[in-house]
Design a protein around this motif. Structure first.
Motif, short mmCIF file in Angstrom:
data_model
loop_
_atom_site.label_atom_id
_atom_site.label_comp_id
_atom_site.label_asym_id
_atom_site.label_seq_id
_atom_site.Cartn_x
_atom_site.Cartn_y
_atom_site.Cartn_z
N THR A 129 -13.63 -30.32 38.36
CA THR A 129 -14.00 -29.01 38.88
C THR A 129 -13.12 -27.88 38.36
OG1 THR A 129 -12.65 -29.42 40.85
CG2 THR A 129 -15.00 -29.94 40.99
N MET A 130 -11.93 -28.20 37.82
CA MET A 130 -11.02 -27.15 37.37
C MET A 130 -10.90 -27.07 35.86
SD MET A 130 -10.40 -25.73 40.16
CE MET A 130 -9.30 -24.47 39.51
N GLN A 131 -11.82 -27.72 35.15
CA GLN A 131 -11.83 -27.59 33.69
C GLN A 131 -12.25 -26.17 33.31
OE1 GLN A 131 -14.45 -30.82 32.51
NE2 GLN A 131 -12.69 -32.04 31.86
N PRO A 132 -11.69 -25.59 32.26
CA PRO A 132 -10.77 -26.18 31.29
C PRO A 132 -9.28 -26.05 31.66
CG PRO A 132 -11.39 -24.03 30.54
CD PRO A 132 -12.12 -24.24 31.84
N THR A 133 -8.98 -25.42 32.81
CA THR A 133 -7.58 -25.22 33.18
C THR A 133 -6.86 -26.56 33.36
OG1 THR A 133 -8.25 -23.21 34.35
CG2 THR A 133 -6.02 -24.05 34.78
N ILE A 134 -7.49 -27.46 34.11
CA ILE A 134 -6.94 -28.80 34.34
C ILE A 134 -8.07 -29.80 34.17
CG2 ILE A 134 -5.74 -30.34 35.93
CD1 ILE A 134 -4.75 -27.90 37.46
N SER A 135 -7.83 -30.81 33.36
CA SER A 135 -8.84 -31.83 33.12
C SER A 135 -8.68 -32.99 34.10
CB SER A 135 -8.73 -32.36 31.68
OG SER A 135 -8.94 -31.33 30.75
N SER A 136 -9.76 -33.68 34.36
CA SER A 136 -9.72 -34.86 35.21
C SER A 136 -8.72 -35.87 34.64
CB SER A 136 -11.11 -35.50 35.28
OG SER A 136 -11.08 -36.68 36.04
N GLY A 137 -7.82 -36.36 35.50
CA GLY A 137 -6.83 -37.34 35.07
C GLY A 137 -5.49 -36.76 34.70
N GLU A 138 -5.42 -35.44 34.48
CA GLU A 138 -4.11 -34.84 34.19
C GLU A 138 -3.21 -34.95 35.42
OE1 GLU A 138 -3.26 -31.35 31.57
OE2 GLU A 138 -5.37 -30.93 31.95
N VAL A 139 -1.91 -35.14 35.18
CA VAL A 139 -0.96 -35.28 36.28
C VAL A 139 -0.49 -33.90 36.71
CG1 VAL A 139 1.21 -36.29 37.04
CG2 VAL A 139 -0.26 -37.55 35.47
N ILE A 140 -0.77 -33.57 37.97
CA ILE A 140 -0.50 -32.24 38.50
C ILE A 140 0.79 -32.26 39.31
CG2 ILE A 140 -1.46 -30.36 39.88
CD1 ILE A 140 -4.15 -32.02 39.70
N LEU A 141 1.61 -31.24 39.13
CA LEU A 141 2.79 -31.06 39.96
C LEU A 141 2.48 -30.06 41.06
CD1 LEU A 141 5.68 -30.95 37.36
CD2 LEU A 141 5.24 -32.73 39.03
N VAL A 142 2.79 -30.43 42.29
CA VAL A 142 2.46 -29.60 43.45
C VAL A 142 3.71 -29.38 44.28
CG1 VAL A 142 1.04 -29.43 45.55
CG2 VAL A 142 0.14 -30.60 43.51
N SER A 143 3.90 -28.15 44.75
CA SER A 143 4.99 -27.83 45.66
C SER A 143 4.40 -27.73 47.07
CB SER A 143 5.65 -26.50 45.28
OG SER A 143 6.68 -26.18 46.18
N LYS A 144 4.97 -28.46 48.01
CA LYS A 144 4.43 -28.50 49.37
C LYS A 144 4.30 -27.10 49.95
CE LYS A 144 6.34 -33.08 50.33
NZ LYS A 144 7.32 -33.87 51.12
N ALA A 145 3.21 -26.87 50.65
CA ALA A 145 2.93 -25.54 51.18
C ALA A 145 3.85 -25.21 52.34
CB ALA A 145 1.48 -25.46 51.63
N ASP A 146 4.28 -23.97 52.38
CA ASP A 146 5.03 -23.43 53.52
C ASP A 146 4.01 -22.84 54.48
OD1 ASP A 146 6.57 -22.10 55.36
OD2 ASP A 146 7.77 -21.01 53.88
N SER A 147 3.90 -23.41 55.67
CA SER A 147 2.88 -22.97 56.63
C SER A 147 3.06 -21.51 57.05
CB SER A 147 2.90 -23.87 57.86
OG SER A 147 4.18 -23.82 58.49
N LYS A 148 4.28 -20.98 56.85
CA LYS A 148 4.55 -19.59 57.25
C LYS A 148 4.35 -18.61 56.11
CE LYS A 148 7.96 -21.00 60.74
NZ LYS A 148 9.38 -20.86 61.20
N ALA A 149 4.15 -19.13 54.91
CA ALA A 149 4.03 -18.25 53.74
C ALA A 149 2.65 -17.59 53.71
CB ALA A 149 4.25 -19.05 52.47
N THR A 150 2.62 -16.38 53.20
CA THR A 150 1.36 -15.65 53.04
C THR A 150 0.60 -16.22 51.84
OG1 THR A 150 2.35 -13.64 53.93
CG2 THR A 150 0.30 -13.40 52.68
N LEU A 151 -0.67 -16.49 52.03
CA LEU A 151 -1.49 -17.06 50.96
C LEU A 151 -1.65 -16.04 49.84
CD1 LEU A 151 -3.12 -19.61 50.25
CD2 LEU A 151 -5.13 -18.45 51.20
#
Length: 216
Positions: A129-151
């Motif tokens: 769903t995120m092609q061409p930015t990210i392809s299926s199977g690419e390893v994504i790095l994620v930083s845990k969300a801060d529930s108090k942070a503004t989106l």
């Protein structure tokens, strides 16, 4: 210098090892062998330290009784330990870390403060769903969300009523509406009120990139 790290392909067929590399990888995961990310390869590829291997395999390699590597203690300030989660979970509450990797900080897609480095985890992109930015199977790095942070506008790991996936979120200036987008033109965007968004979508973390690039 004695070779101490071995890929699954190198170990396959040795005494104490399965005949095929895929089964070696499965055994390594089940036994939690000491491993590290192989630099320069696409996706998640590991090699395993001889100290974790069965005794008969160590003997076959001529490395019986080898000490654990320094990396096993995670004492190197140039390394960061990242948990890898399965992309198959339909709800984040059922997601489990299936492995971990010790990654040189130089391989992070961008410099991060120490506090955020400790909030990192990884998983494979579960769909296209995120092609061409990210392809299926690419390893994504994620930083845990801060529930108090503004989106803010950006890519986020989210949980919907049906799946865990990546979406581009675009709140308006007043943050009263959030557009939920796929980068692939095959999928339509959706605009939700803030209340509807909070009821239907859970933000798990902000995507900072893949193991080889920063996403925008």
């Amino acid at each position: 210098m004695t070779k101490e790290w071995f890929t699954a392909a190198e170990l396959a067929g040795l005494d104490g090892m399965p005949a095929h590399a895929t089964n070696v990888t499965r055994k390594a995961k089940n036994k939690n062998w000491q491993h590290r990310q192989i630099a320069g390869l696409r996706g998640v590829n590991f090699e395993y330290h001889a100290s974790s291997l069965p005794k008969e395999t160590q003997v076959a390699l001529g490395l019986e009784g080898l000490d654990k590597p320094v990396e096993a203690e995670n004492s190197d300030s140039d390394m960061v330990t990242i948990q890898i989660y399965s992309a198959k979970a339909k709800t984040w509450s059922k997601a489990r870390a299936v492995a971990h990797m010790m990654l040189p900080k130089a391989f992070l897609p961008k410099p991060l403060p120490h506090t955020e480095q400790n909030q990192l985890f990884a998983l494979e992109m579960p769909d296209n769903t995120m092609q061409p930015t990210i392809s299926s199977g690419e390893v994504i790095l994620v930083s845990k969300a801060d529930s108090k942070a503004t989106l803010s506008t950006g890519l986020f790991l989210v949980e919907t009523s049906t799946e865990v996936t990546i979406r581009r979120l675009k709140p308006n200036v007043a943050a009263t509406q959030i557009k939920v987008c796929c980068d692939s033109e095959q999928y339509d965007d959706e605009t939700l009120s803030k209340d509807d968004f909070n009821q239907s979508i859970r933000v798990i973390g902000k995507v900072i990139g893949t193991l080889i690039k920063t996403v925008v």
